[in-house]
Design an enzyme around this catalytic site. Structure first.
Site, PDB file in Angstrom:
ATOM      1  N   THR A   5      -0.053  11.527  -0.963  1.00  0.00           N
ATOM      2  CA  THR A   5      -0.994  12.324  -1.760  1.00  0.00           C
ATOM      3  C   THR A   5      -1.493  13.424  -0.876  1.00  0.00           C
ATOM      4  O   THR A   5      -2.335  14.480  -1.661  1.00  0.00           O
ATOM      5  CB  THR A   5      -2.259  11.072  -2.038  1.00  0.00           C
ATOM      6  OG1 THR A   5      -1.391  10.062  -2.273  1.00  0.00           O
ATOM      7  CG2 THR A   5      -3.003  11.685  -3.056  1.00  0.00           C
ATOM      8  N   ALA A   6      -1.795  13.308   0.316  1.00  0.00           N
ATOM      9  CA  ALA A   6      -2.542  14.596   0.847  1.00  0.00           C
ATOM     10  C   ALA A   6      -1.670  15.823   0.747  1.00  0.00           C
ATOM     11  O   ALA A   6      -2.188  16.928   0.465  1.00  0.00           O
ATOM     12  CB  ALA A   6      -2.550  14.267   2.640  1.00  0.00           C
TER      13      ALA A   6
ATOM     14  N   SER B  56       1.055   5.743  -1.292  1.00  0.00           N
ATOM     15  CA  SER B  56       0.279   7.114  -1.628  1.00  0.00           C
ATOM     16  C   SER B  56       0.434   6.913  -3.172  1.00  0.00           C
ATOM     17  O   SER B  56       1.511   6.684  -3.894  1.00  0.00           O
ATOM     18  CB  SER B  56       1.336   8.202  -1.163  1.00  0.00           C
ATOM     19  OG  SER B  56       1.238   8.223   0.205  1.00  0.00           O
TER      20      SER B  56
ATOM     21  N   HIS C 285      -7.273  10.807   7.500  1.00  0.00           N
ATOM     22  CA  HIS C 285      -8.019   9.666   8.228  1.00  0.00           C
ATOM     23  C   HIS C 285      -9.061  10.172   9.440  1.00  0.00           C
ATOM     24  O   HIS C 285      -9.862  11.020   9.368  1.00  0.00           O
ATOM     25  CB  HIS C 285      -7.086   8.810   8.781  1.00  0.00           C
ATOM     26  CG  HIS C 285      -6.271   8.104   7.371  1.00  0.00           C
ATOM     27  ND1 HIS C 285      -6.636   7.895   6.079  1.00  0.00           N
ATOM     28  CD2 HIS C 285      -5.081   7.656   7.453  1.00  0.00           C
ATOM     29  CE1 HIS C 285      -5.889   7.530   5.536  1.00  0.00           C
ATOM     30  NE2 HIS C 285      -4.733   7.211   6.283  1.00  0.00           N
TER      31      HIS C 285
ATOM     32  N   LYS D  51       0.924  -1.217   0.100  1.00  0.00           N
ATOM     33  CA  LYS D  51       0.057   0.168  -0.050  1.00  0.00           C
ATOM     34  C   LYS D  51       0.791   1.276   0.047  1.00  0.00           C
ATOM     35  O   LYS D  51       1.796   1.496   0.852  1.00  0.00           O
ATOM     36  CB  LYS D  51      -0.800   0.058   1.301  1.00  0.00           C
ATOM     37  CG  LYS D  51      -1.738   1.327   1.549  1.00  0.00           C
ATOM     38  CD  LYS D  51      -2.868   1.458   0.802  1.00  0.00           C
ATOM     39  CE  LYS D  51      -3.865   2.351   1.069  1.00  0.00           C
ATOM     40  NZ  LYS D  51      -4.601   2.057   2.249  1.00  0.00           N
TER      41      LYS D  51
END
Length: 278
Positions: free
Chosen positions: A105-106, A55, A149, A53
């Site tokens: 990505t944030a 980004s 989140h 997993k």
């Protein structure tokens, strides 16, 4: 495989990790923060994991070695990162802003937002562990914080205010869902194994939806002391139809993010065919 201990990941991968998906490849799981998996994926052939997993912001840096699986990731609507401040309506020009990572990505969504909405640009960017950002904003160590989140549900506990929602800006300007986290697999596994991994992810997601109680203990065990109600909200927000299948809208969102970011020289260009399985 390496994925985070966040509730959405443990919910999605519970069935596969516990051998409950008939015919799926055997899975040996390591839990790691997404900052760690981003760095591991960048090692390419030397990465110790076959599936990770990461980004979406990291994808352009690893696309030669890792293929994007069209399932298992985090995309959605109304689930974007937030910019928080101690006081409402703070102007961010020249201000100190804490972010959880410069490869997330944030942060990429934040930079695209700031380029359009913060005249003159923000000031110093301070990288802090996720759990330290809201206390730092509350205590005045930084002027604003970029959070992700479960912070969407808990920032009020710190007396903070939502200055901006990166997801709202993204959806308003593109009409597309918000791409956040991707599942990638080593290209050298070959088309048949990549397809088998995708099938296993989809079957694991469907099993989680069919019997949500089955994964409850696994989610709780790895939720890092997160309140169970918040964990449920977290799953409800980040596990959706795009988790089972990116589809055209999901792939379009990823292409749009990386194309816009490359145009601003924020990430390297990525070939369109790199976003599809071989």
């Amino acid at each position: 495989m390496a994925y985070s201990p966040c509730p959405n990941d443990t919910f999605v991968f519970h069935a596969w990790a516990h051998g409950l998906v008939p015919g799926a490849p055997a899975l040996d799981v390591t839990f790691a923060d997404i900052d760690v998996t981003n760095g591991l994926a960048e090692r390419g052939a030397d990465c110790p994991f076959d599936v990770l997993k990461i980004s979406y912001a990291q994808l352009p840096y690893v696309a030669d070695d890792f293929a994007l699986l069209p399932a298992g990731g985090a995309l959605g609507r109304g689930c974007g990162p937030l910019v928080l401040t101690r006081e409402p309506g703070v102007a961010l020009t020249g201000r100190r802003v804490a972010v959880p990572s410069e490869r997330s990505t944030a942060y990429l969504l934040f930079r695209l937002w700031a380029a359009a909405e913060v005249p003159g640009g923000v000031g110093e960017i301070v990288v802090l562990p996720f759990h330290e950002i809201m206390p730092a904003v509350r205590d005045g160590a930084v002027d604003a914080g970029l959070v992700i989140h479960e912070a969407r549900f808990t920032y009020h506990h710190f007396g903070l205010h939502r200055l901006a929602d990166m997801g709202e800006h993204w959806e308003r300007t593109t009409g597309l869902p918000i791409p956040l986290g991707a599942i990638v697999a080593r290209r050298s596994l070959g088309p048949a194994t990549l397809a088998a991994c995708t099938d296993a992810v989809r079957a694991s997601v469907r099993r989680a939806w069919d019997d949500p109680d089955a994964s409850r203990e696994y989610v709780r065990e790895h939720a890092q002391e997160m309140d169970e109600a918040v964990a449920g909200q977290h799953i409800g927000l980040y596990v959706n139809e795009f988790t089972a299948d990116l589809g055209e809208d999901g792939h379009g969102a990823v292409r749009a993010l990386l194309t816009r970011a490359a145009a601003e020289s924020l990430v390297p260009p990525v070939r369109p065919d790199a976003l599809r399985l071989p």
